[in-house]
Enzyme design. Structure first.
Site, PDB file in Angstrom:
ATOM      1  N   GLY A   1     -50.718  82.430  41.462  1.00 54.37           N
ATOM      2  CA  GLY A   1     -51.789  83.402  41.307  1.00 54.37           C
ATOM      3  C   GLY A   1     -53.067  82.746  40.808  1.00 54.37           C
TER       4      GLY A   1
ATOM      5  N   THR B   1     -38.551  92.791  50.108  1.00 52.26           N
ATOM      6  CA  THR B   1     -39.025  92.228  51.371  1.00 52.26           C
ATOM      7  C   THR B   1     -38.093  92.606  52.510  1.00 52.26           C
ATOM      8  OG1 THR B   1     -39.440  90.166  52.590  1.00 52.26           O
ATOM      9  CG2 THR B   1     -37.801  90.083  50.856  1.00 52.26           C
TER      10      THR B   1
ATOM     11  N   TYR C   1     -34.995  82.616  50.206  1.00 52.79           N
ATOM     12  CA  TYR C   1     -35.987  83.590  49.739  1.00 52.79           C
ATOM     13  C   TYR C   1     -35.485  85.011  49.958  1.00 52.79           C
ATOM     14  CZ  TYR C   1     -39.906  86.796  50.029  1.00 52.79           C
ATOM     15  OH  TYR C   1     -40.709  87.900  49.889  1.00 52.79           O
TER      16      TYR C   1
ATOM     17  N   PHE D   1     -42.869  93.537  55.748  1.00 46.37           N
ATOM     18  CA  PHE D   1     -42.963  92.232  56.398  1.00 46.37           C
ATOM     19  C   PHE D   1     -44.300  91.551  56.127  1.00 46.37           C
ATOM     20  CE2 PHE D   1     -39.570  93.728  59.351  1.00 46.37           C
ATOM     21  CZ  PHE D   1     -38.698  92.680  59.165  1.00 46.37           C
TER      22      PHE D   1
ATOM     23  N   HIS E   1     -49.504  82.439  56.578  1.00 46.01           N
ATOM     24  CA  HIS E   1     -49.561  83.734  57.239  1.00 46.01           C
ATOM     25  C   HIS E   1     -50.571  83.722  58.387  1.00 46.01           C
ATOM     26  CE1 HIS E   1     -47.954  85.662  53.271  1.00 46.01           C
ATOM     27  NE2 HIS E   1     -47.020  85.018  53.959  1.00 46.01           N
TER      28      HIS E   1
ATOM     29  N   VAL F   1     -49.542  78.688  68.637  1.00 44.72           N
ATOM     30  CA  VAL F   1     -48.749  79.834  69.092  1.00 44.72           C
ATOM     31  C   VAL F   1     -47.341  79.313  69.340  1.00 44.72           C
ATOM     32  CG1 VAL F   1     -48.449  81.600  70.848  1.00 44.72           C
ATOM     33  CG2 VAL F   1     -50.754  80.928  70.128  1.00 44.72           C
TER      34      VAL F   1
ATOM     35  N   ARG G   1     -45.063  91.482  65.459  1.00 44.45           N
ATOM     36  CA  ARG G   1     -44.783  91.716  64.050  1.00 44.45           C
ATOM     37  C   ARG G   1     -45.521  92.963  63.556  1.00 44.45           C
ATOM     38  NH1 ARG G   1     -41.410  88.776  65.320  1.00 44.45           N
ATOM     39  NH2 ARG G   1     -40.810  86.755  64.453  1.00 44.45           N
TER      40      ARG G   1
ATOM     41  N   ASP H   1     -37.022  82.661  64.856  1.00 45.40           N
ATOM     42  CA  ASP H   1     -38.095  83.639  65.035  1.00 45.40           C
ATOM     43  C   ASP H   1     -37.652  84.719  66.018  1.00 45.40           C
ATOM     44  OD1 ASP H   1     -40.107  82.972  63.341  1.00 45.40           O
ATOM     45  OD2 ASP H   1     -41.362  81.955  64.811  1.00 45.40           O
TER      46      ASP H   1
END
Length: 328
Positions: free
Chosen positions: A44, A121, A145, A173, A191, A209, A223, A286
């Site tokens: 943070g 999540t 995670y 997500f 991200h 990509v 997504r 993915d």
């Protein structure tokens, strides 16, 4: 500790100097509440703590030094969240995400603070075979995670059943966009939207990509994206919906997804800058489509996204990116 409806309440926000935590803290303050932020600043930023919030620098394990019966609830965001790092350094995630949450729940029990909203999540679902994903979809995380977040969800469920905790876990997500001075600043950044914006700013040559042969309309992954301000509002609604002895789990999402190429094209339109793209091989693990159903959140929280348009999400993220670095 009971409060009359409409009166100011006092909240501890763990991880409140981070991206999502800072936006939630700002919303709480704007609603007239008192906020204490606990953050060790490992990911943070001190300037991300909203003006008006009390700031305590420390780990989530230090919550017991802060909490007392004057607090009405805890909103828990203090977690490491990099999927790749969790694979190479899993013990870091077990120690902080799970171990820290054990200490937090113990501190809440000791202080008799009996309401919790947990930032979970949708990575808890892993690679689901069905879409949209509901809360009844089987949980099968594919990385430490997601597994650490699922472990905390199980822990919270046990705390509700055994000790009457009122808790809501919110699973989502892809959070994007910005809220005034509060936006996304991860290092390293992973991200898609901020990465594409870095290309528009000239800070990155091209966007990769990863695969363009998926069974989707344009061949790229789809997504679910949610505006960070909509996400914050869901957390405030969750505080009001929390019920003693119940662990409510709600997915948050727009209910429809956007492809990688749709995101890239939207960035081009919003920024007016070229965004070169390079097709790279698929990344392992993915899925083609990940979209969450938010029907339960609508029914139980009364939550409906107010900013579902991708162009609005990108525009707010772009405004923040221009304020914090890069060209116009």
């Amino acid at each position: 500790m009971e409060r009359e409806p409409g009166t100011s309440r006092k909240y501890l926000v763990t991880g409140g100097a981070g991206y999502i935590g800072s936006v939630v803290a700002a919303h709480l303050l704007e609603a007239g509440h008192r906020v204490t932020v606990l953050d060790d600043l490992s990911t943070g930023h001190r300037e991300g703590v909203p003006a008006g919030a009390e700031f305590v620098e420390g780990r989530v394990q230090d919550a017991g030094k802060i909490l007392d019966a004057t607090f009405d609830a805890v909103l828990h965001f203090a977690a490491f969240s990099q999927v790749g790092e969790s694979v190479t350094d899993p013990e870091k995630y077990w120690r902080n995400n799970v171990g820290g949450s054990v200490e937090l729940l113990a501190a809440m029990r000791e202080a008799e603070v009996r309401t919790l909203v947990f930032s979970s999540t949708a990575a808890t679902y892993g690679e689901p075979a069905e879409t949209p994903i509901t809360e009844d979809t089987a949980t099968a995380p594919t990385n430490p995670y997601g597994a650490s977040k699922l472990a905390v969800d199980h822990m919270i469920g046990g705390e509700c059943a055994a000790h009457g905790l009122a808790a809501v876990s919110l699973r989502y997500f892809n959070v994007a966009g910005a809220y005034g001075a509060y936006g996304e600043r991860h290092d390293p950044e992973s991200h898609l939207i901020p990465l594409v914006l870095q290309v528009a700013q000239g800070r990155r040559e091209a966007i990769s990509v990863f695969g363009d042969d998926y069974p989707t309309p344009d061949g790229t992954c789809v997504r679910d994206y949610i505006h960070v301000a909509d996400l914050a509002e869901a957390h405030l609604l969750a505080l009001g919906a929390a019920t003693a002895g119940e662990h409510l789990v709600c997915n948050l999402g727009n209910g429809n997804g956007f492809s990688v190429r749709e995101v890239i094209e939207t960035v081009r339109e919003v920024t007016g800058h070229p965004v070169p793209e390079v097709v790279a091989p698929r990344r392992g693990g993915d899925p083609a489509v990940l979209v969450a159903s938010a029907e339960r959140a609508r029914e139980r929280l009364g939550w409906v996204p107010a900013r579902p348009r991708l162009a609005d999400i990108v525009a707010d993220a772009w405004d923040f990116a221009r304020r914090t670095g890069g060209r116009d």
